[in-house]
Motif scaffolding. Structure first.
Motif, short mmCIF file in Angstrom:
data_model
loop_
_atom_site.label_atom_id
_atom_site.label_comp_id
_atom_site.label_asym_id
_atom_site.label_seq_id
_atom_site.Cartn_x
_atom_site.Cartn_y
_atom_site.Cartn_z
N MET A 80 0.83 -1.19 0.00
CA MET A 80 0.00 0.00 0.00
C MET A 80 0.87 1.25 0.00
O MET A 80 0.57 2.24 -0.67
CB MET A 80 -0.91 0.01 1.23
N LEU A 81 1.96 1.20 0.76
CA LEU A 81 2.89 2.33 0.77
C LEU A 81 3.43 2.56 -0.65
O LEU A 81 3.53 3.70 -1.11
CB LEU A 81 4.03 2.01 1.74
N LEU A 106 2.07 1.88 -3.58
CA LEU A 106 1.13 2.49 -4.50
C LEU A 106 0.72 3.88 -4.04
O LEU A 106 0.39 4.73 -4.86
CB LEU A 106 -0.10 1.59 -4.67
N GLY A 107 0.77 4.14 -2.73
CA GLY A 107 0.51 5.50 -2.25
C GLY A 107 1.54 6.47 -2.81
O GLY A 107 1.21 7.55 -3.30
N MET A 108 2.83 6.05 -2.75
CA MET A 108 3.88 6.90 -3.33
C MET A 108 3.77 6.89 -4.85
O MET A 108 4.00 7.90 -5.51
CB MET A 108 5.26 6.39 -2.91
N ILE A 153 1.16 6.47 -6.93
CA ILE A 153 0.09 7.17 -7.65
C ILE A 153 0.40 8.65 -7.78
O ILE A 153 0.19 9.25 -8.83
CB ILE A 153 -1.26 6.95 -6.94
N ILE A 154 0.99 9.22 -6.71
CA ILE A 154 1.29 10.65 -6.76
C ILE A 154 2.39 10.91 -7.79
O ILE A 154 2.28 11.80 -8.63
CB ILE A 154 1.69 11.13 -5.35
N PHE A 206 -5.39 0.67 -9.10
CA PHE A 206 -4.65 0.95 -7.87
C PHE A 206 -4.58 -0.31 -7.00
O PHE A 206 -3.50 -0.74 -6.60
CB PHE A 206 -5.37 2.08 -7.13
N PHE A 247 -5.59 11.10 -4.93
CA PHE A 247 -4.36 11.58 -4.28
C PHE A 247 -4.52 11.60 -2.77
O PHE A 247 -3.57 11.32 -2.04
CB PHE A 247 -4.00 12.97 -4.77
N ILE A 292 -6.15 9.51 -1.09
CA ILE A 292 -5.91 8.13 -0.66
C ILE A 292 -4.41 7.85 -0.63
O ILE A 292 -3.89 7.23 0.30
CB ILE A 292 -6.64 7.15 -1.58
N GLY A 293 -3.69 8.33 -1.66
CA GLY A 293 -2.24 8.12 -1.70
C GLY A 293 -1.54 8.73 -0.51
O GLY A 293 -0.76 8.07 0.18
N VAL A 294 -1.85 10.02 -0.23
CA VAL A 294 -1.23 10.70 0.92
C VAL A 294 -1.62 9.97 2.21
O VAL A 294 -0.80 9.77 3.11
CB VAL A 294 -1.67 12.17 0.96
N LEU A 332 -2.39 6.78 2.65
CA LEU A 332 -1.71 5.50 2.85
C LEU A 332 -0.27 5.70 3.30
O LEU A 332 0.20 5.02 4.21
CB LEU A 332 -1.76 4.68 1.56
#
Lengths: 264, 248
Positions: A71-72, A74-76, A78-79, A172, B187, B189-191, B193
């Motif tokens: 999850m970490l 894909l969190g990084m 996606i941005i 995602f 975004f 959600i990204g931040v 996570l």
């Protein structure tokens, strides 16, 4: 599978990055919409790169369960992925998009890995390297599947066809599953690299299949091609996985010794 | 067509970056309040909810985000949200996340009490800091507590409040920048996570709540999440939304 059993992390990273980027560029820049599935194949190799990094870092025992690190990633990812594509569009050079996204993800991954080791004091020697790889894999998986769905590298197309339609959500979560699930499912004292890696291919192929089905609404023929290619890759790799699982199940038991006195 | 420059976007949106950092810190602190028990709790051998931090944080964060998104649509619609709107939206998100986390804890406790047949008890304190009830005699031998006692429940509700508040704040800040609900929510959600996973490494997977000795590690998570949110914020405010793309 005829895979060499001791593939080093460098080889896996090189394959993931090169095949991932080449796939994305052919799919996005060639002008032939039917080649969109190549971005999906690139995403599969990037998934494998992420899964191998998860395998190295999680064998140290991070205490929070394997899914957290996917999850970490894909969190990084996606941005960085969206920033990369938007940057390519802002400077009018779409070619730059995936490379900028990848470079940014590698940088963020390295910084977050350093934070985890130096500030939070996890003290896992491979943390920096693996989080860098995982963030890079996350960005390549997301960019690859997004480009495959939209059939274009242009940020407005991706924002309209992938993000606003909501297809980004399955991409995602399936991208994250492809990175975190192989090791999470295979871990244990008898875990073998080739079995985990074949599992990573098959998870990546599932993500490609679902993204291909999403893509049918946007580019019907290219989407159908991607879905069928994804299904074939899944079938082949999952058969390979079952074969390796049978091989390892027949190998007898692995002695792990007694628990250390402190753990009782 | 692309008259949006990187420096210009940064200079224009510095307020949103601060908002994203504040939101990220709320999420990071919120994670420390939620009683996460992990796999041992799933077997009723540790105090807390029987799953990992990320699942809980994602669950409550997404519920909060849904509530906040609905409130945003009702209050601001297509226009830009004012400061008072942002306060209301963040409060709605906080309540949404609190409802999710408290319902999870309540139903989890029903399962622990009536299904597994264990009394909720904390192993970290001899007496519940809120009710003063004795805990130690009820902890089964060989385990580190079971279920969700009062103090953990209250702590979890605070965690949900902070998590939902942070998530909706990040969402509002991104809506200010790009005005596109789809890009803003993904975004956020990204931040979310990133800021939920880093603190979960800090507590090494399990924590009982604010009475747990591990809670003292909060400053380390705040420092780490400050840097991580700053990075994410700088990158996220530079991405234009569909309205900025000229209705593409």
């Amino acid at each position: 599978m005829s895979e060499v059993s001791a593939e080093t992390a460098n080889q896996i990273d090189a394959k993931g990055i090169v095949i991932g980027l080449v796939g994305i560029y052919i799919a996005g820049m060639s002008g032939i919409p039917y080649l969109a599935f190549l971005a999906g194949i690139g995403a599969i190799f990037a998934t494998k790169m992420g899964a191998n990094a998860v395998r190295s870092v999680c064998s140290y025992g991070i205490g929070t369960g394997v899914p957290s690190i996917g999850m970490l990633a894909l969190g990084m990812g996606i941005i960085s992925a969206m920033f990369g594509l938007a940057f390519g569009w802002m400077v009018d050079i779409p070619f730059l998009g995936p490379i900028v996204g990848l470079a940014l993800a590698l940088a963020i991954g390295f910084i977050v890995g350093t934070l985890a080791n130096k500030v939070i004091k996890l003290n896992i020697p491979v943390m920096e390297r693996c989080l860098t790889e995982i963030a890079g894999a996350g960005v390549l998986v997301l960019t690859g599947l997004s480009v495959m769905v939209a059939g274009s590298l242009e940020f407005p197309d991706i924002a309209r066809d992938v993000v606003s339609t909501g297809y980004i959500a399955p991409i995602f979560i399936l991208g994250a599953l492809g990175i975190l699930h192989p090791f999470n499912a295979s871990l244990g004292p008898d875990e073998t690299q080739d079995r985990t890696m074949v599992h990573a291919y098959s998870c990546g192929a599932i993500a490609m299949l679902i993204a291909g089905i999403c893509s049918i609404a946007i580019n019907p023929i290219a989407g159908a091609i991607s879905a069928v290619v994804g299904l074939v890759i899944w079938y082949v790799t999952f058969r390979g996985f079952v074969k390796l699982a049978k091989r390892d199940a027949g190998a007898g038991w692995v002695g792990t010794g007694l628990l250390p006195p402190g753990a009782m | 067509m692309s008259d949006i420059t990187v420096i210009g976007m940064l200079a224009e949106n510095w307020g949103s970056i601060i908002g994203i950092i504040l939101g990220g810190l709320c999420i990071a602190v919120g994670v420390h309040f939620v009683p996460v028990g992990g796999a041992p709790a799933a077997m009723a051998q540790a105090t807390g909810i029987g799953t990992g931090t990320v699942q809980l944080a994602a669950g409550s964060g997404l519920t909060g985000l849904l509530a906040a998104g609905y409130m945003y649509m009702t209050l601001a619609g297509v226009s830009e949200a004012s400061i008072s709107d942002v306060v209301l939206i963040s409060a709605t998100g906080a309540v949404g996340a609190m409802i999710m986390i408290t319902v999870t804890m309540l139903v989890g406790n029903w399962v622990y009490i009536y299904g597994v047949g264990v009394p909720p008890a904390s192993a970290k304190k001899d007496y519940d800091p809120i009710t003063g009830d004795s805990q130690a005699p009820y902890v089964a031998p060989g385990t580190v507590g079971q279920g969700i006692p009062t103090v953990c429940f209250v702590s979890g509700a605070i965690g949900g409040l902070l998590g939902g508040l942070g998530g909706s704040l990040v969402y509002c800040m991104l809506m200010w920048v790009n005005g596109d609900p789809a890009i803003s929510s993904i975004f956020a959600i990204g931040v979310f996570l990133v800021n939920a996973v880093l603190p979960s490494y800090n507590i090494q997977g399990t924590i009982e709540g604010f009475h747990d000795p591990k809670f003292k590690r909060v400053p380390k998570a705040i420092l780490a999440c400050f840097i991580a949110s700053l990075l994410c914020g700088i990158v996220a405010v530079m991405i234009p939304g569909i309205p900025a793309l000229g209705g593409a």
